[in-house]
Design an enzyme around this catalytic site. Sequence first.
Site, PDB file in Angstrom:
ATOM      1  N   SER A  54      40.540  24.716  36.817  1.00 30.42           N
ATOM      2  CA  SER A  54      41.146  24.744  38.151  1.00 30.42           C
ATOM      3  C   SER A  54      40.203  24.135  39.178  1.00 30.42           C
ATOM      4  O   SER A  54      40.633  23.559  40.171  1.00 30.42           O
ATOM      5  CB  SER A  54      41.473  26.184  38.542  1.00 30.42           C
ATOM      6  OG  SER A  54      42.233  26.800  37.525  1.00 30.42           O
ATOM      7  N   GLN A  59      34.385  39.052  40.794  1.00 29.11           N
ATOM      8  CA  GLN A  59      33.629  38.216  39.869  1.00 29.11           C
ATOM      9  C   GLN A  59      33.020  36.993  40.564  1.00 29.11           C
ATOM     10  O   GLN A  59      32.422  36.154  39.904  1.00 29.11           O
ATOM     11  CB  GLN A  59      34.490  37.800  38.669  1.00 29.11           C
ATOM     12  CG  GLN A  59      35.519  36.727  38.932  1.00 29.11           C
ATOM     13  CD  GLN A  59      36.414  36.500  37.729  1.00 29.11           C
ATOM     14  OE1 GLN A  59      37.166  37.384  37.319  1.00 29.11           O
ATOM     15  NE2 GLN A  59      36.342  35.330  37.124  1.00 29.11           N
ATOM     16  N   HIS A  83      45.632  26.392  30.396  1.00 23.87           N
ATOM     17  CA  HIS A  83      46.324  27.681  30.509  1.00 23.87           C
ATOM     18  C   HIS A  83      47.646  27.656  29.739  1.00 23.87           C
ATOM     19  O   HIS A  83      47.981  28.609  29.029  1.00 23.87           O
ATOM     20  CB  HIS A  83      46.642  27.983  31.985  1.00 23.87           C
ATOM     21  CG  HIS A  83      45.448  28.179  32.860  1.00 23.87           C
ATOM     22  ND1 HIS A  83      45.130  27.304  33.872  1.00 23.87           N
ATOM     23  CD2 HIS A  83      44.489  29.140  32.882  1.00 23.87           C
ATOM     24  CE1 HIS A  83      44.032  27.736  34.491  1.00 23.87           C
ATOM     25  NE2 HIS A  83      43.619  28.834  33.899  1.00 23.87           N
TER      26      HIS A  83
END
Lengths: 276, 276
Positions: free
Chosen positions: B182, B57, B33
Amino acid sequence: MKICTTVQEMRQARARLGSVGFVPTMGFLHEGHLSLVRRAREENEAVVVSLFVNPIQFGSPDDLANYPRALERDIALLKEEGVACVFTPEAAGFYPEDFATQVDVGGVALELEGPSRPGHFAGVATVLVKFFNIVQPQRAYFGQKDAQQCAVVQRFVRDLNIPVEIVTMPTWREADGLAGSSRNSRLTEAERHRAPVLHQALCRARDLARAGERRRVVLEKAMREVLAQAGLTDIDYVTVVDPGTFQARDVVPDDALALLAVRLGAVRLIDNLPLG
Amino acid sequence: MKICTTVQEMRQARARLGSVGFVPTMGFLHEGHLSLVRRAREENEAVVVSLFVNPIQFGSPDDLANYPRALERDIALLKEEGVACVFTPEAAGFYPEDFATQVDVGGVALELEGPSRPGHFAGVATVLVKFFNIVQPQRAYFGQKDAQQCAVVQRFVRDLNIPVEIVTMPTWREADGLAGSSRNSRLTEAERHRAPVLHQALCRARDLARAGERRRVVLEKAMREVLAQAGLTDIDYVTVVDPGTFQARDVVPDDALALLAVRLGAVRLIDNLPLG
């Protein structure tokens, strides 16, 4: 007046304009369209009008092929109205062969015109999202004649946080009550003569509602009777709904909306009237 | 650094910025990121980062509930990177109860992750259209780790004429080859030890391709063998595709992309590598 036929031309033309009022149309303009254009002129520095018979909002190839077109006359009318820019994209460039994205609206889009015309509102929503991204208007103008379309547009504009104000205007009507529609041009003389009965049926429901009638079945039956007396029996729907959801309730609310979709020969006409 | 929690706050903050580079994330930031944020800083006057675990999602409530979160740490990291504005909307206000619009992408979205995670790409496309309308960035930044997502985003941005440039950056990897994600934080120590085998399998396919192998079945079998040797057998897909369509072909093209989705215990990991 600038005429743009590609997305790139339209983007360049838009960059030279201040605040824009946008009137999306499928052409074959009538007084209803022009009332939207005049309102847009009052409220914005410039007006952009699209003339585009959007293939993806038609269920049947016949309906698409038969939709009336009069590009040169439309352009002349818009020039007189002081429109800054007309957008008439070619369908092939606007929807490339591997085009694969669709804006699907649920809720209000699932009623009435939704099941009657599968894919219609997705086609409308998709082309409007494209137009809004290209034209980047401050305001966009729609006629209440397509009441459910207005509700669908307001829904996806809110849901997708599109930075445009949706302005709706009352239905423009001929002197005999027939709602302005490009499709009216396809009526035979005899059908045109009978067509005002759609508005008469809606007025009958309004009169009953104003006299206190709240039972949906009674209001619907009254409208069907008016249509039947004129020989109109090819009915898609005749109903009264809650204007927030477009769902029918047995006891209609004070701000109920009466709507109908009826076929006269080869032509499907819609109309509506608030009962409040 | 301004922190916005409502759409209105974000719109007001955006109006005070010049050109904006936007990095949409679900938080729990890693070096991947941050590499996007740094690139966005180089190319724009200001950087906006969203931290939002987008409920629509996720297919399973468990997956949503278990997605790692570290809001305060993320905000501290972004402050250090000179980000102008962080957008962390509340899901309830972002998706009102009668929210009813979905952006559906076909084509590349129908392969691999499409059937594996029904509704996933529609959720991604819908939230990104919302973000693009609110943040109005000049450029948006995505990591190649989610290669198919990059292709889906490029497709709907082109199809809907969204005025944003999509910038993709190479996958950031740990020293042992594991792609930054993540979800890595949810691996046990033993799983984390085995996880680099995903990248090793992809490298094996690349070595074979560079040596001239073009038969898809051979490349896929080689990758499965590398995974199996490390005891990884819970496989969603291991394949080689045409990067333009994400479809598998028996004879893979020179610019083919190898992709895999594998479960380690409770965690589903994806990775990919261009074979050219």
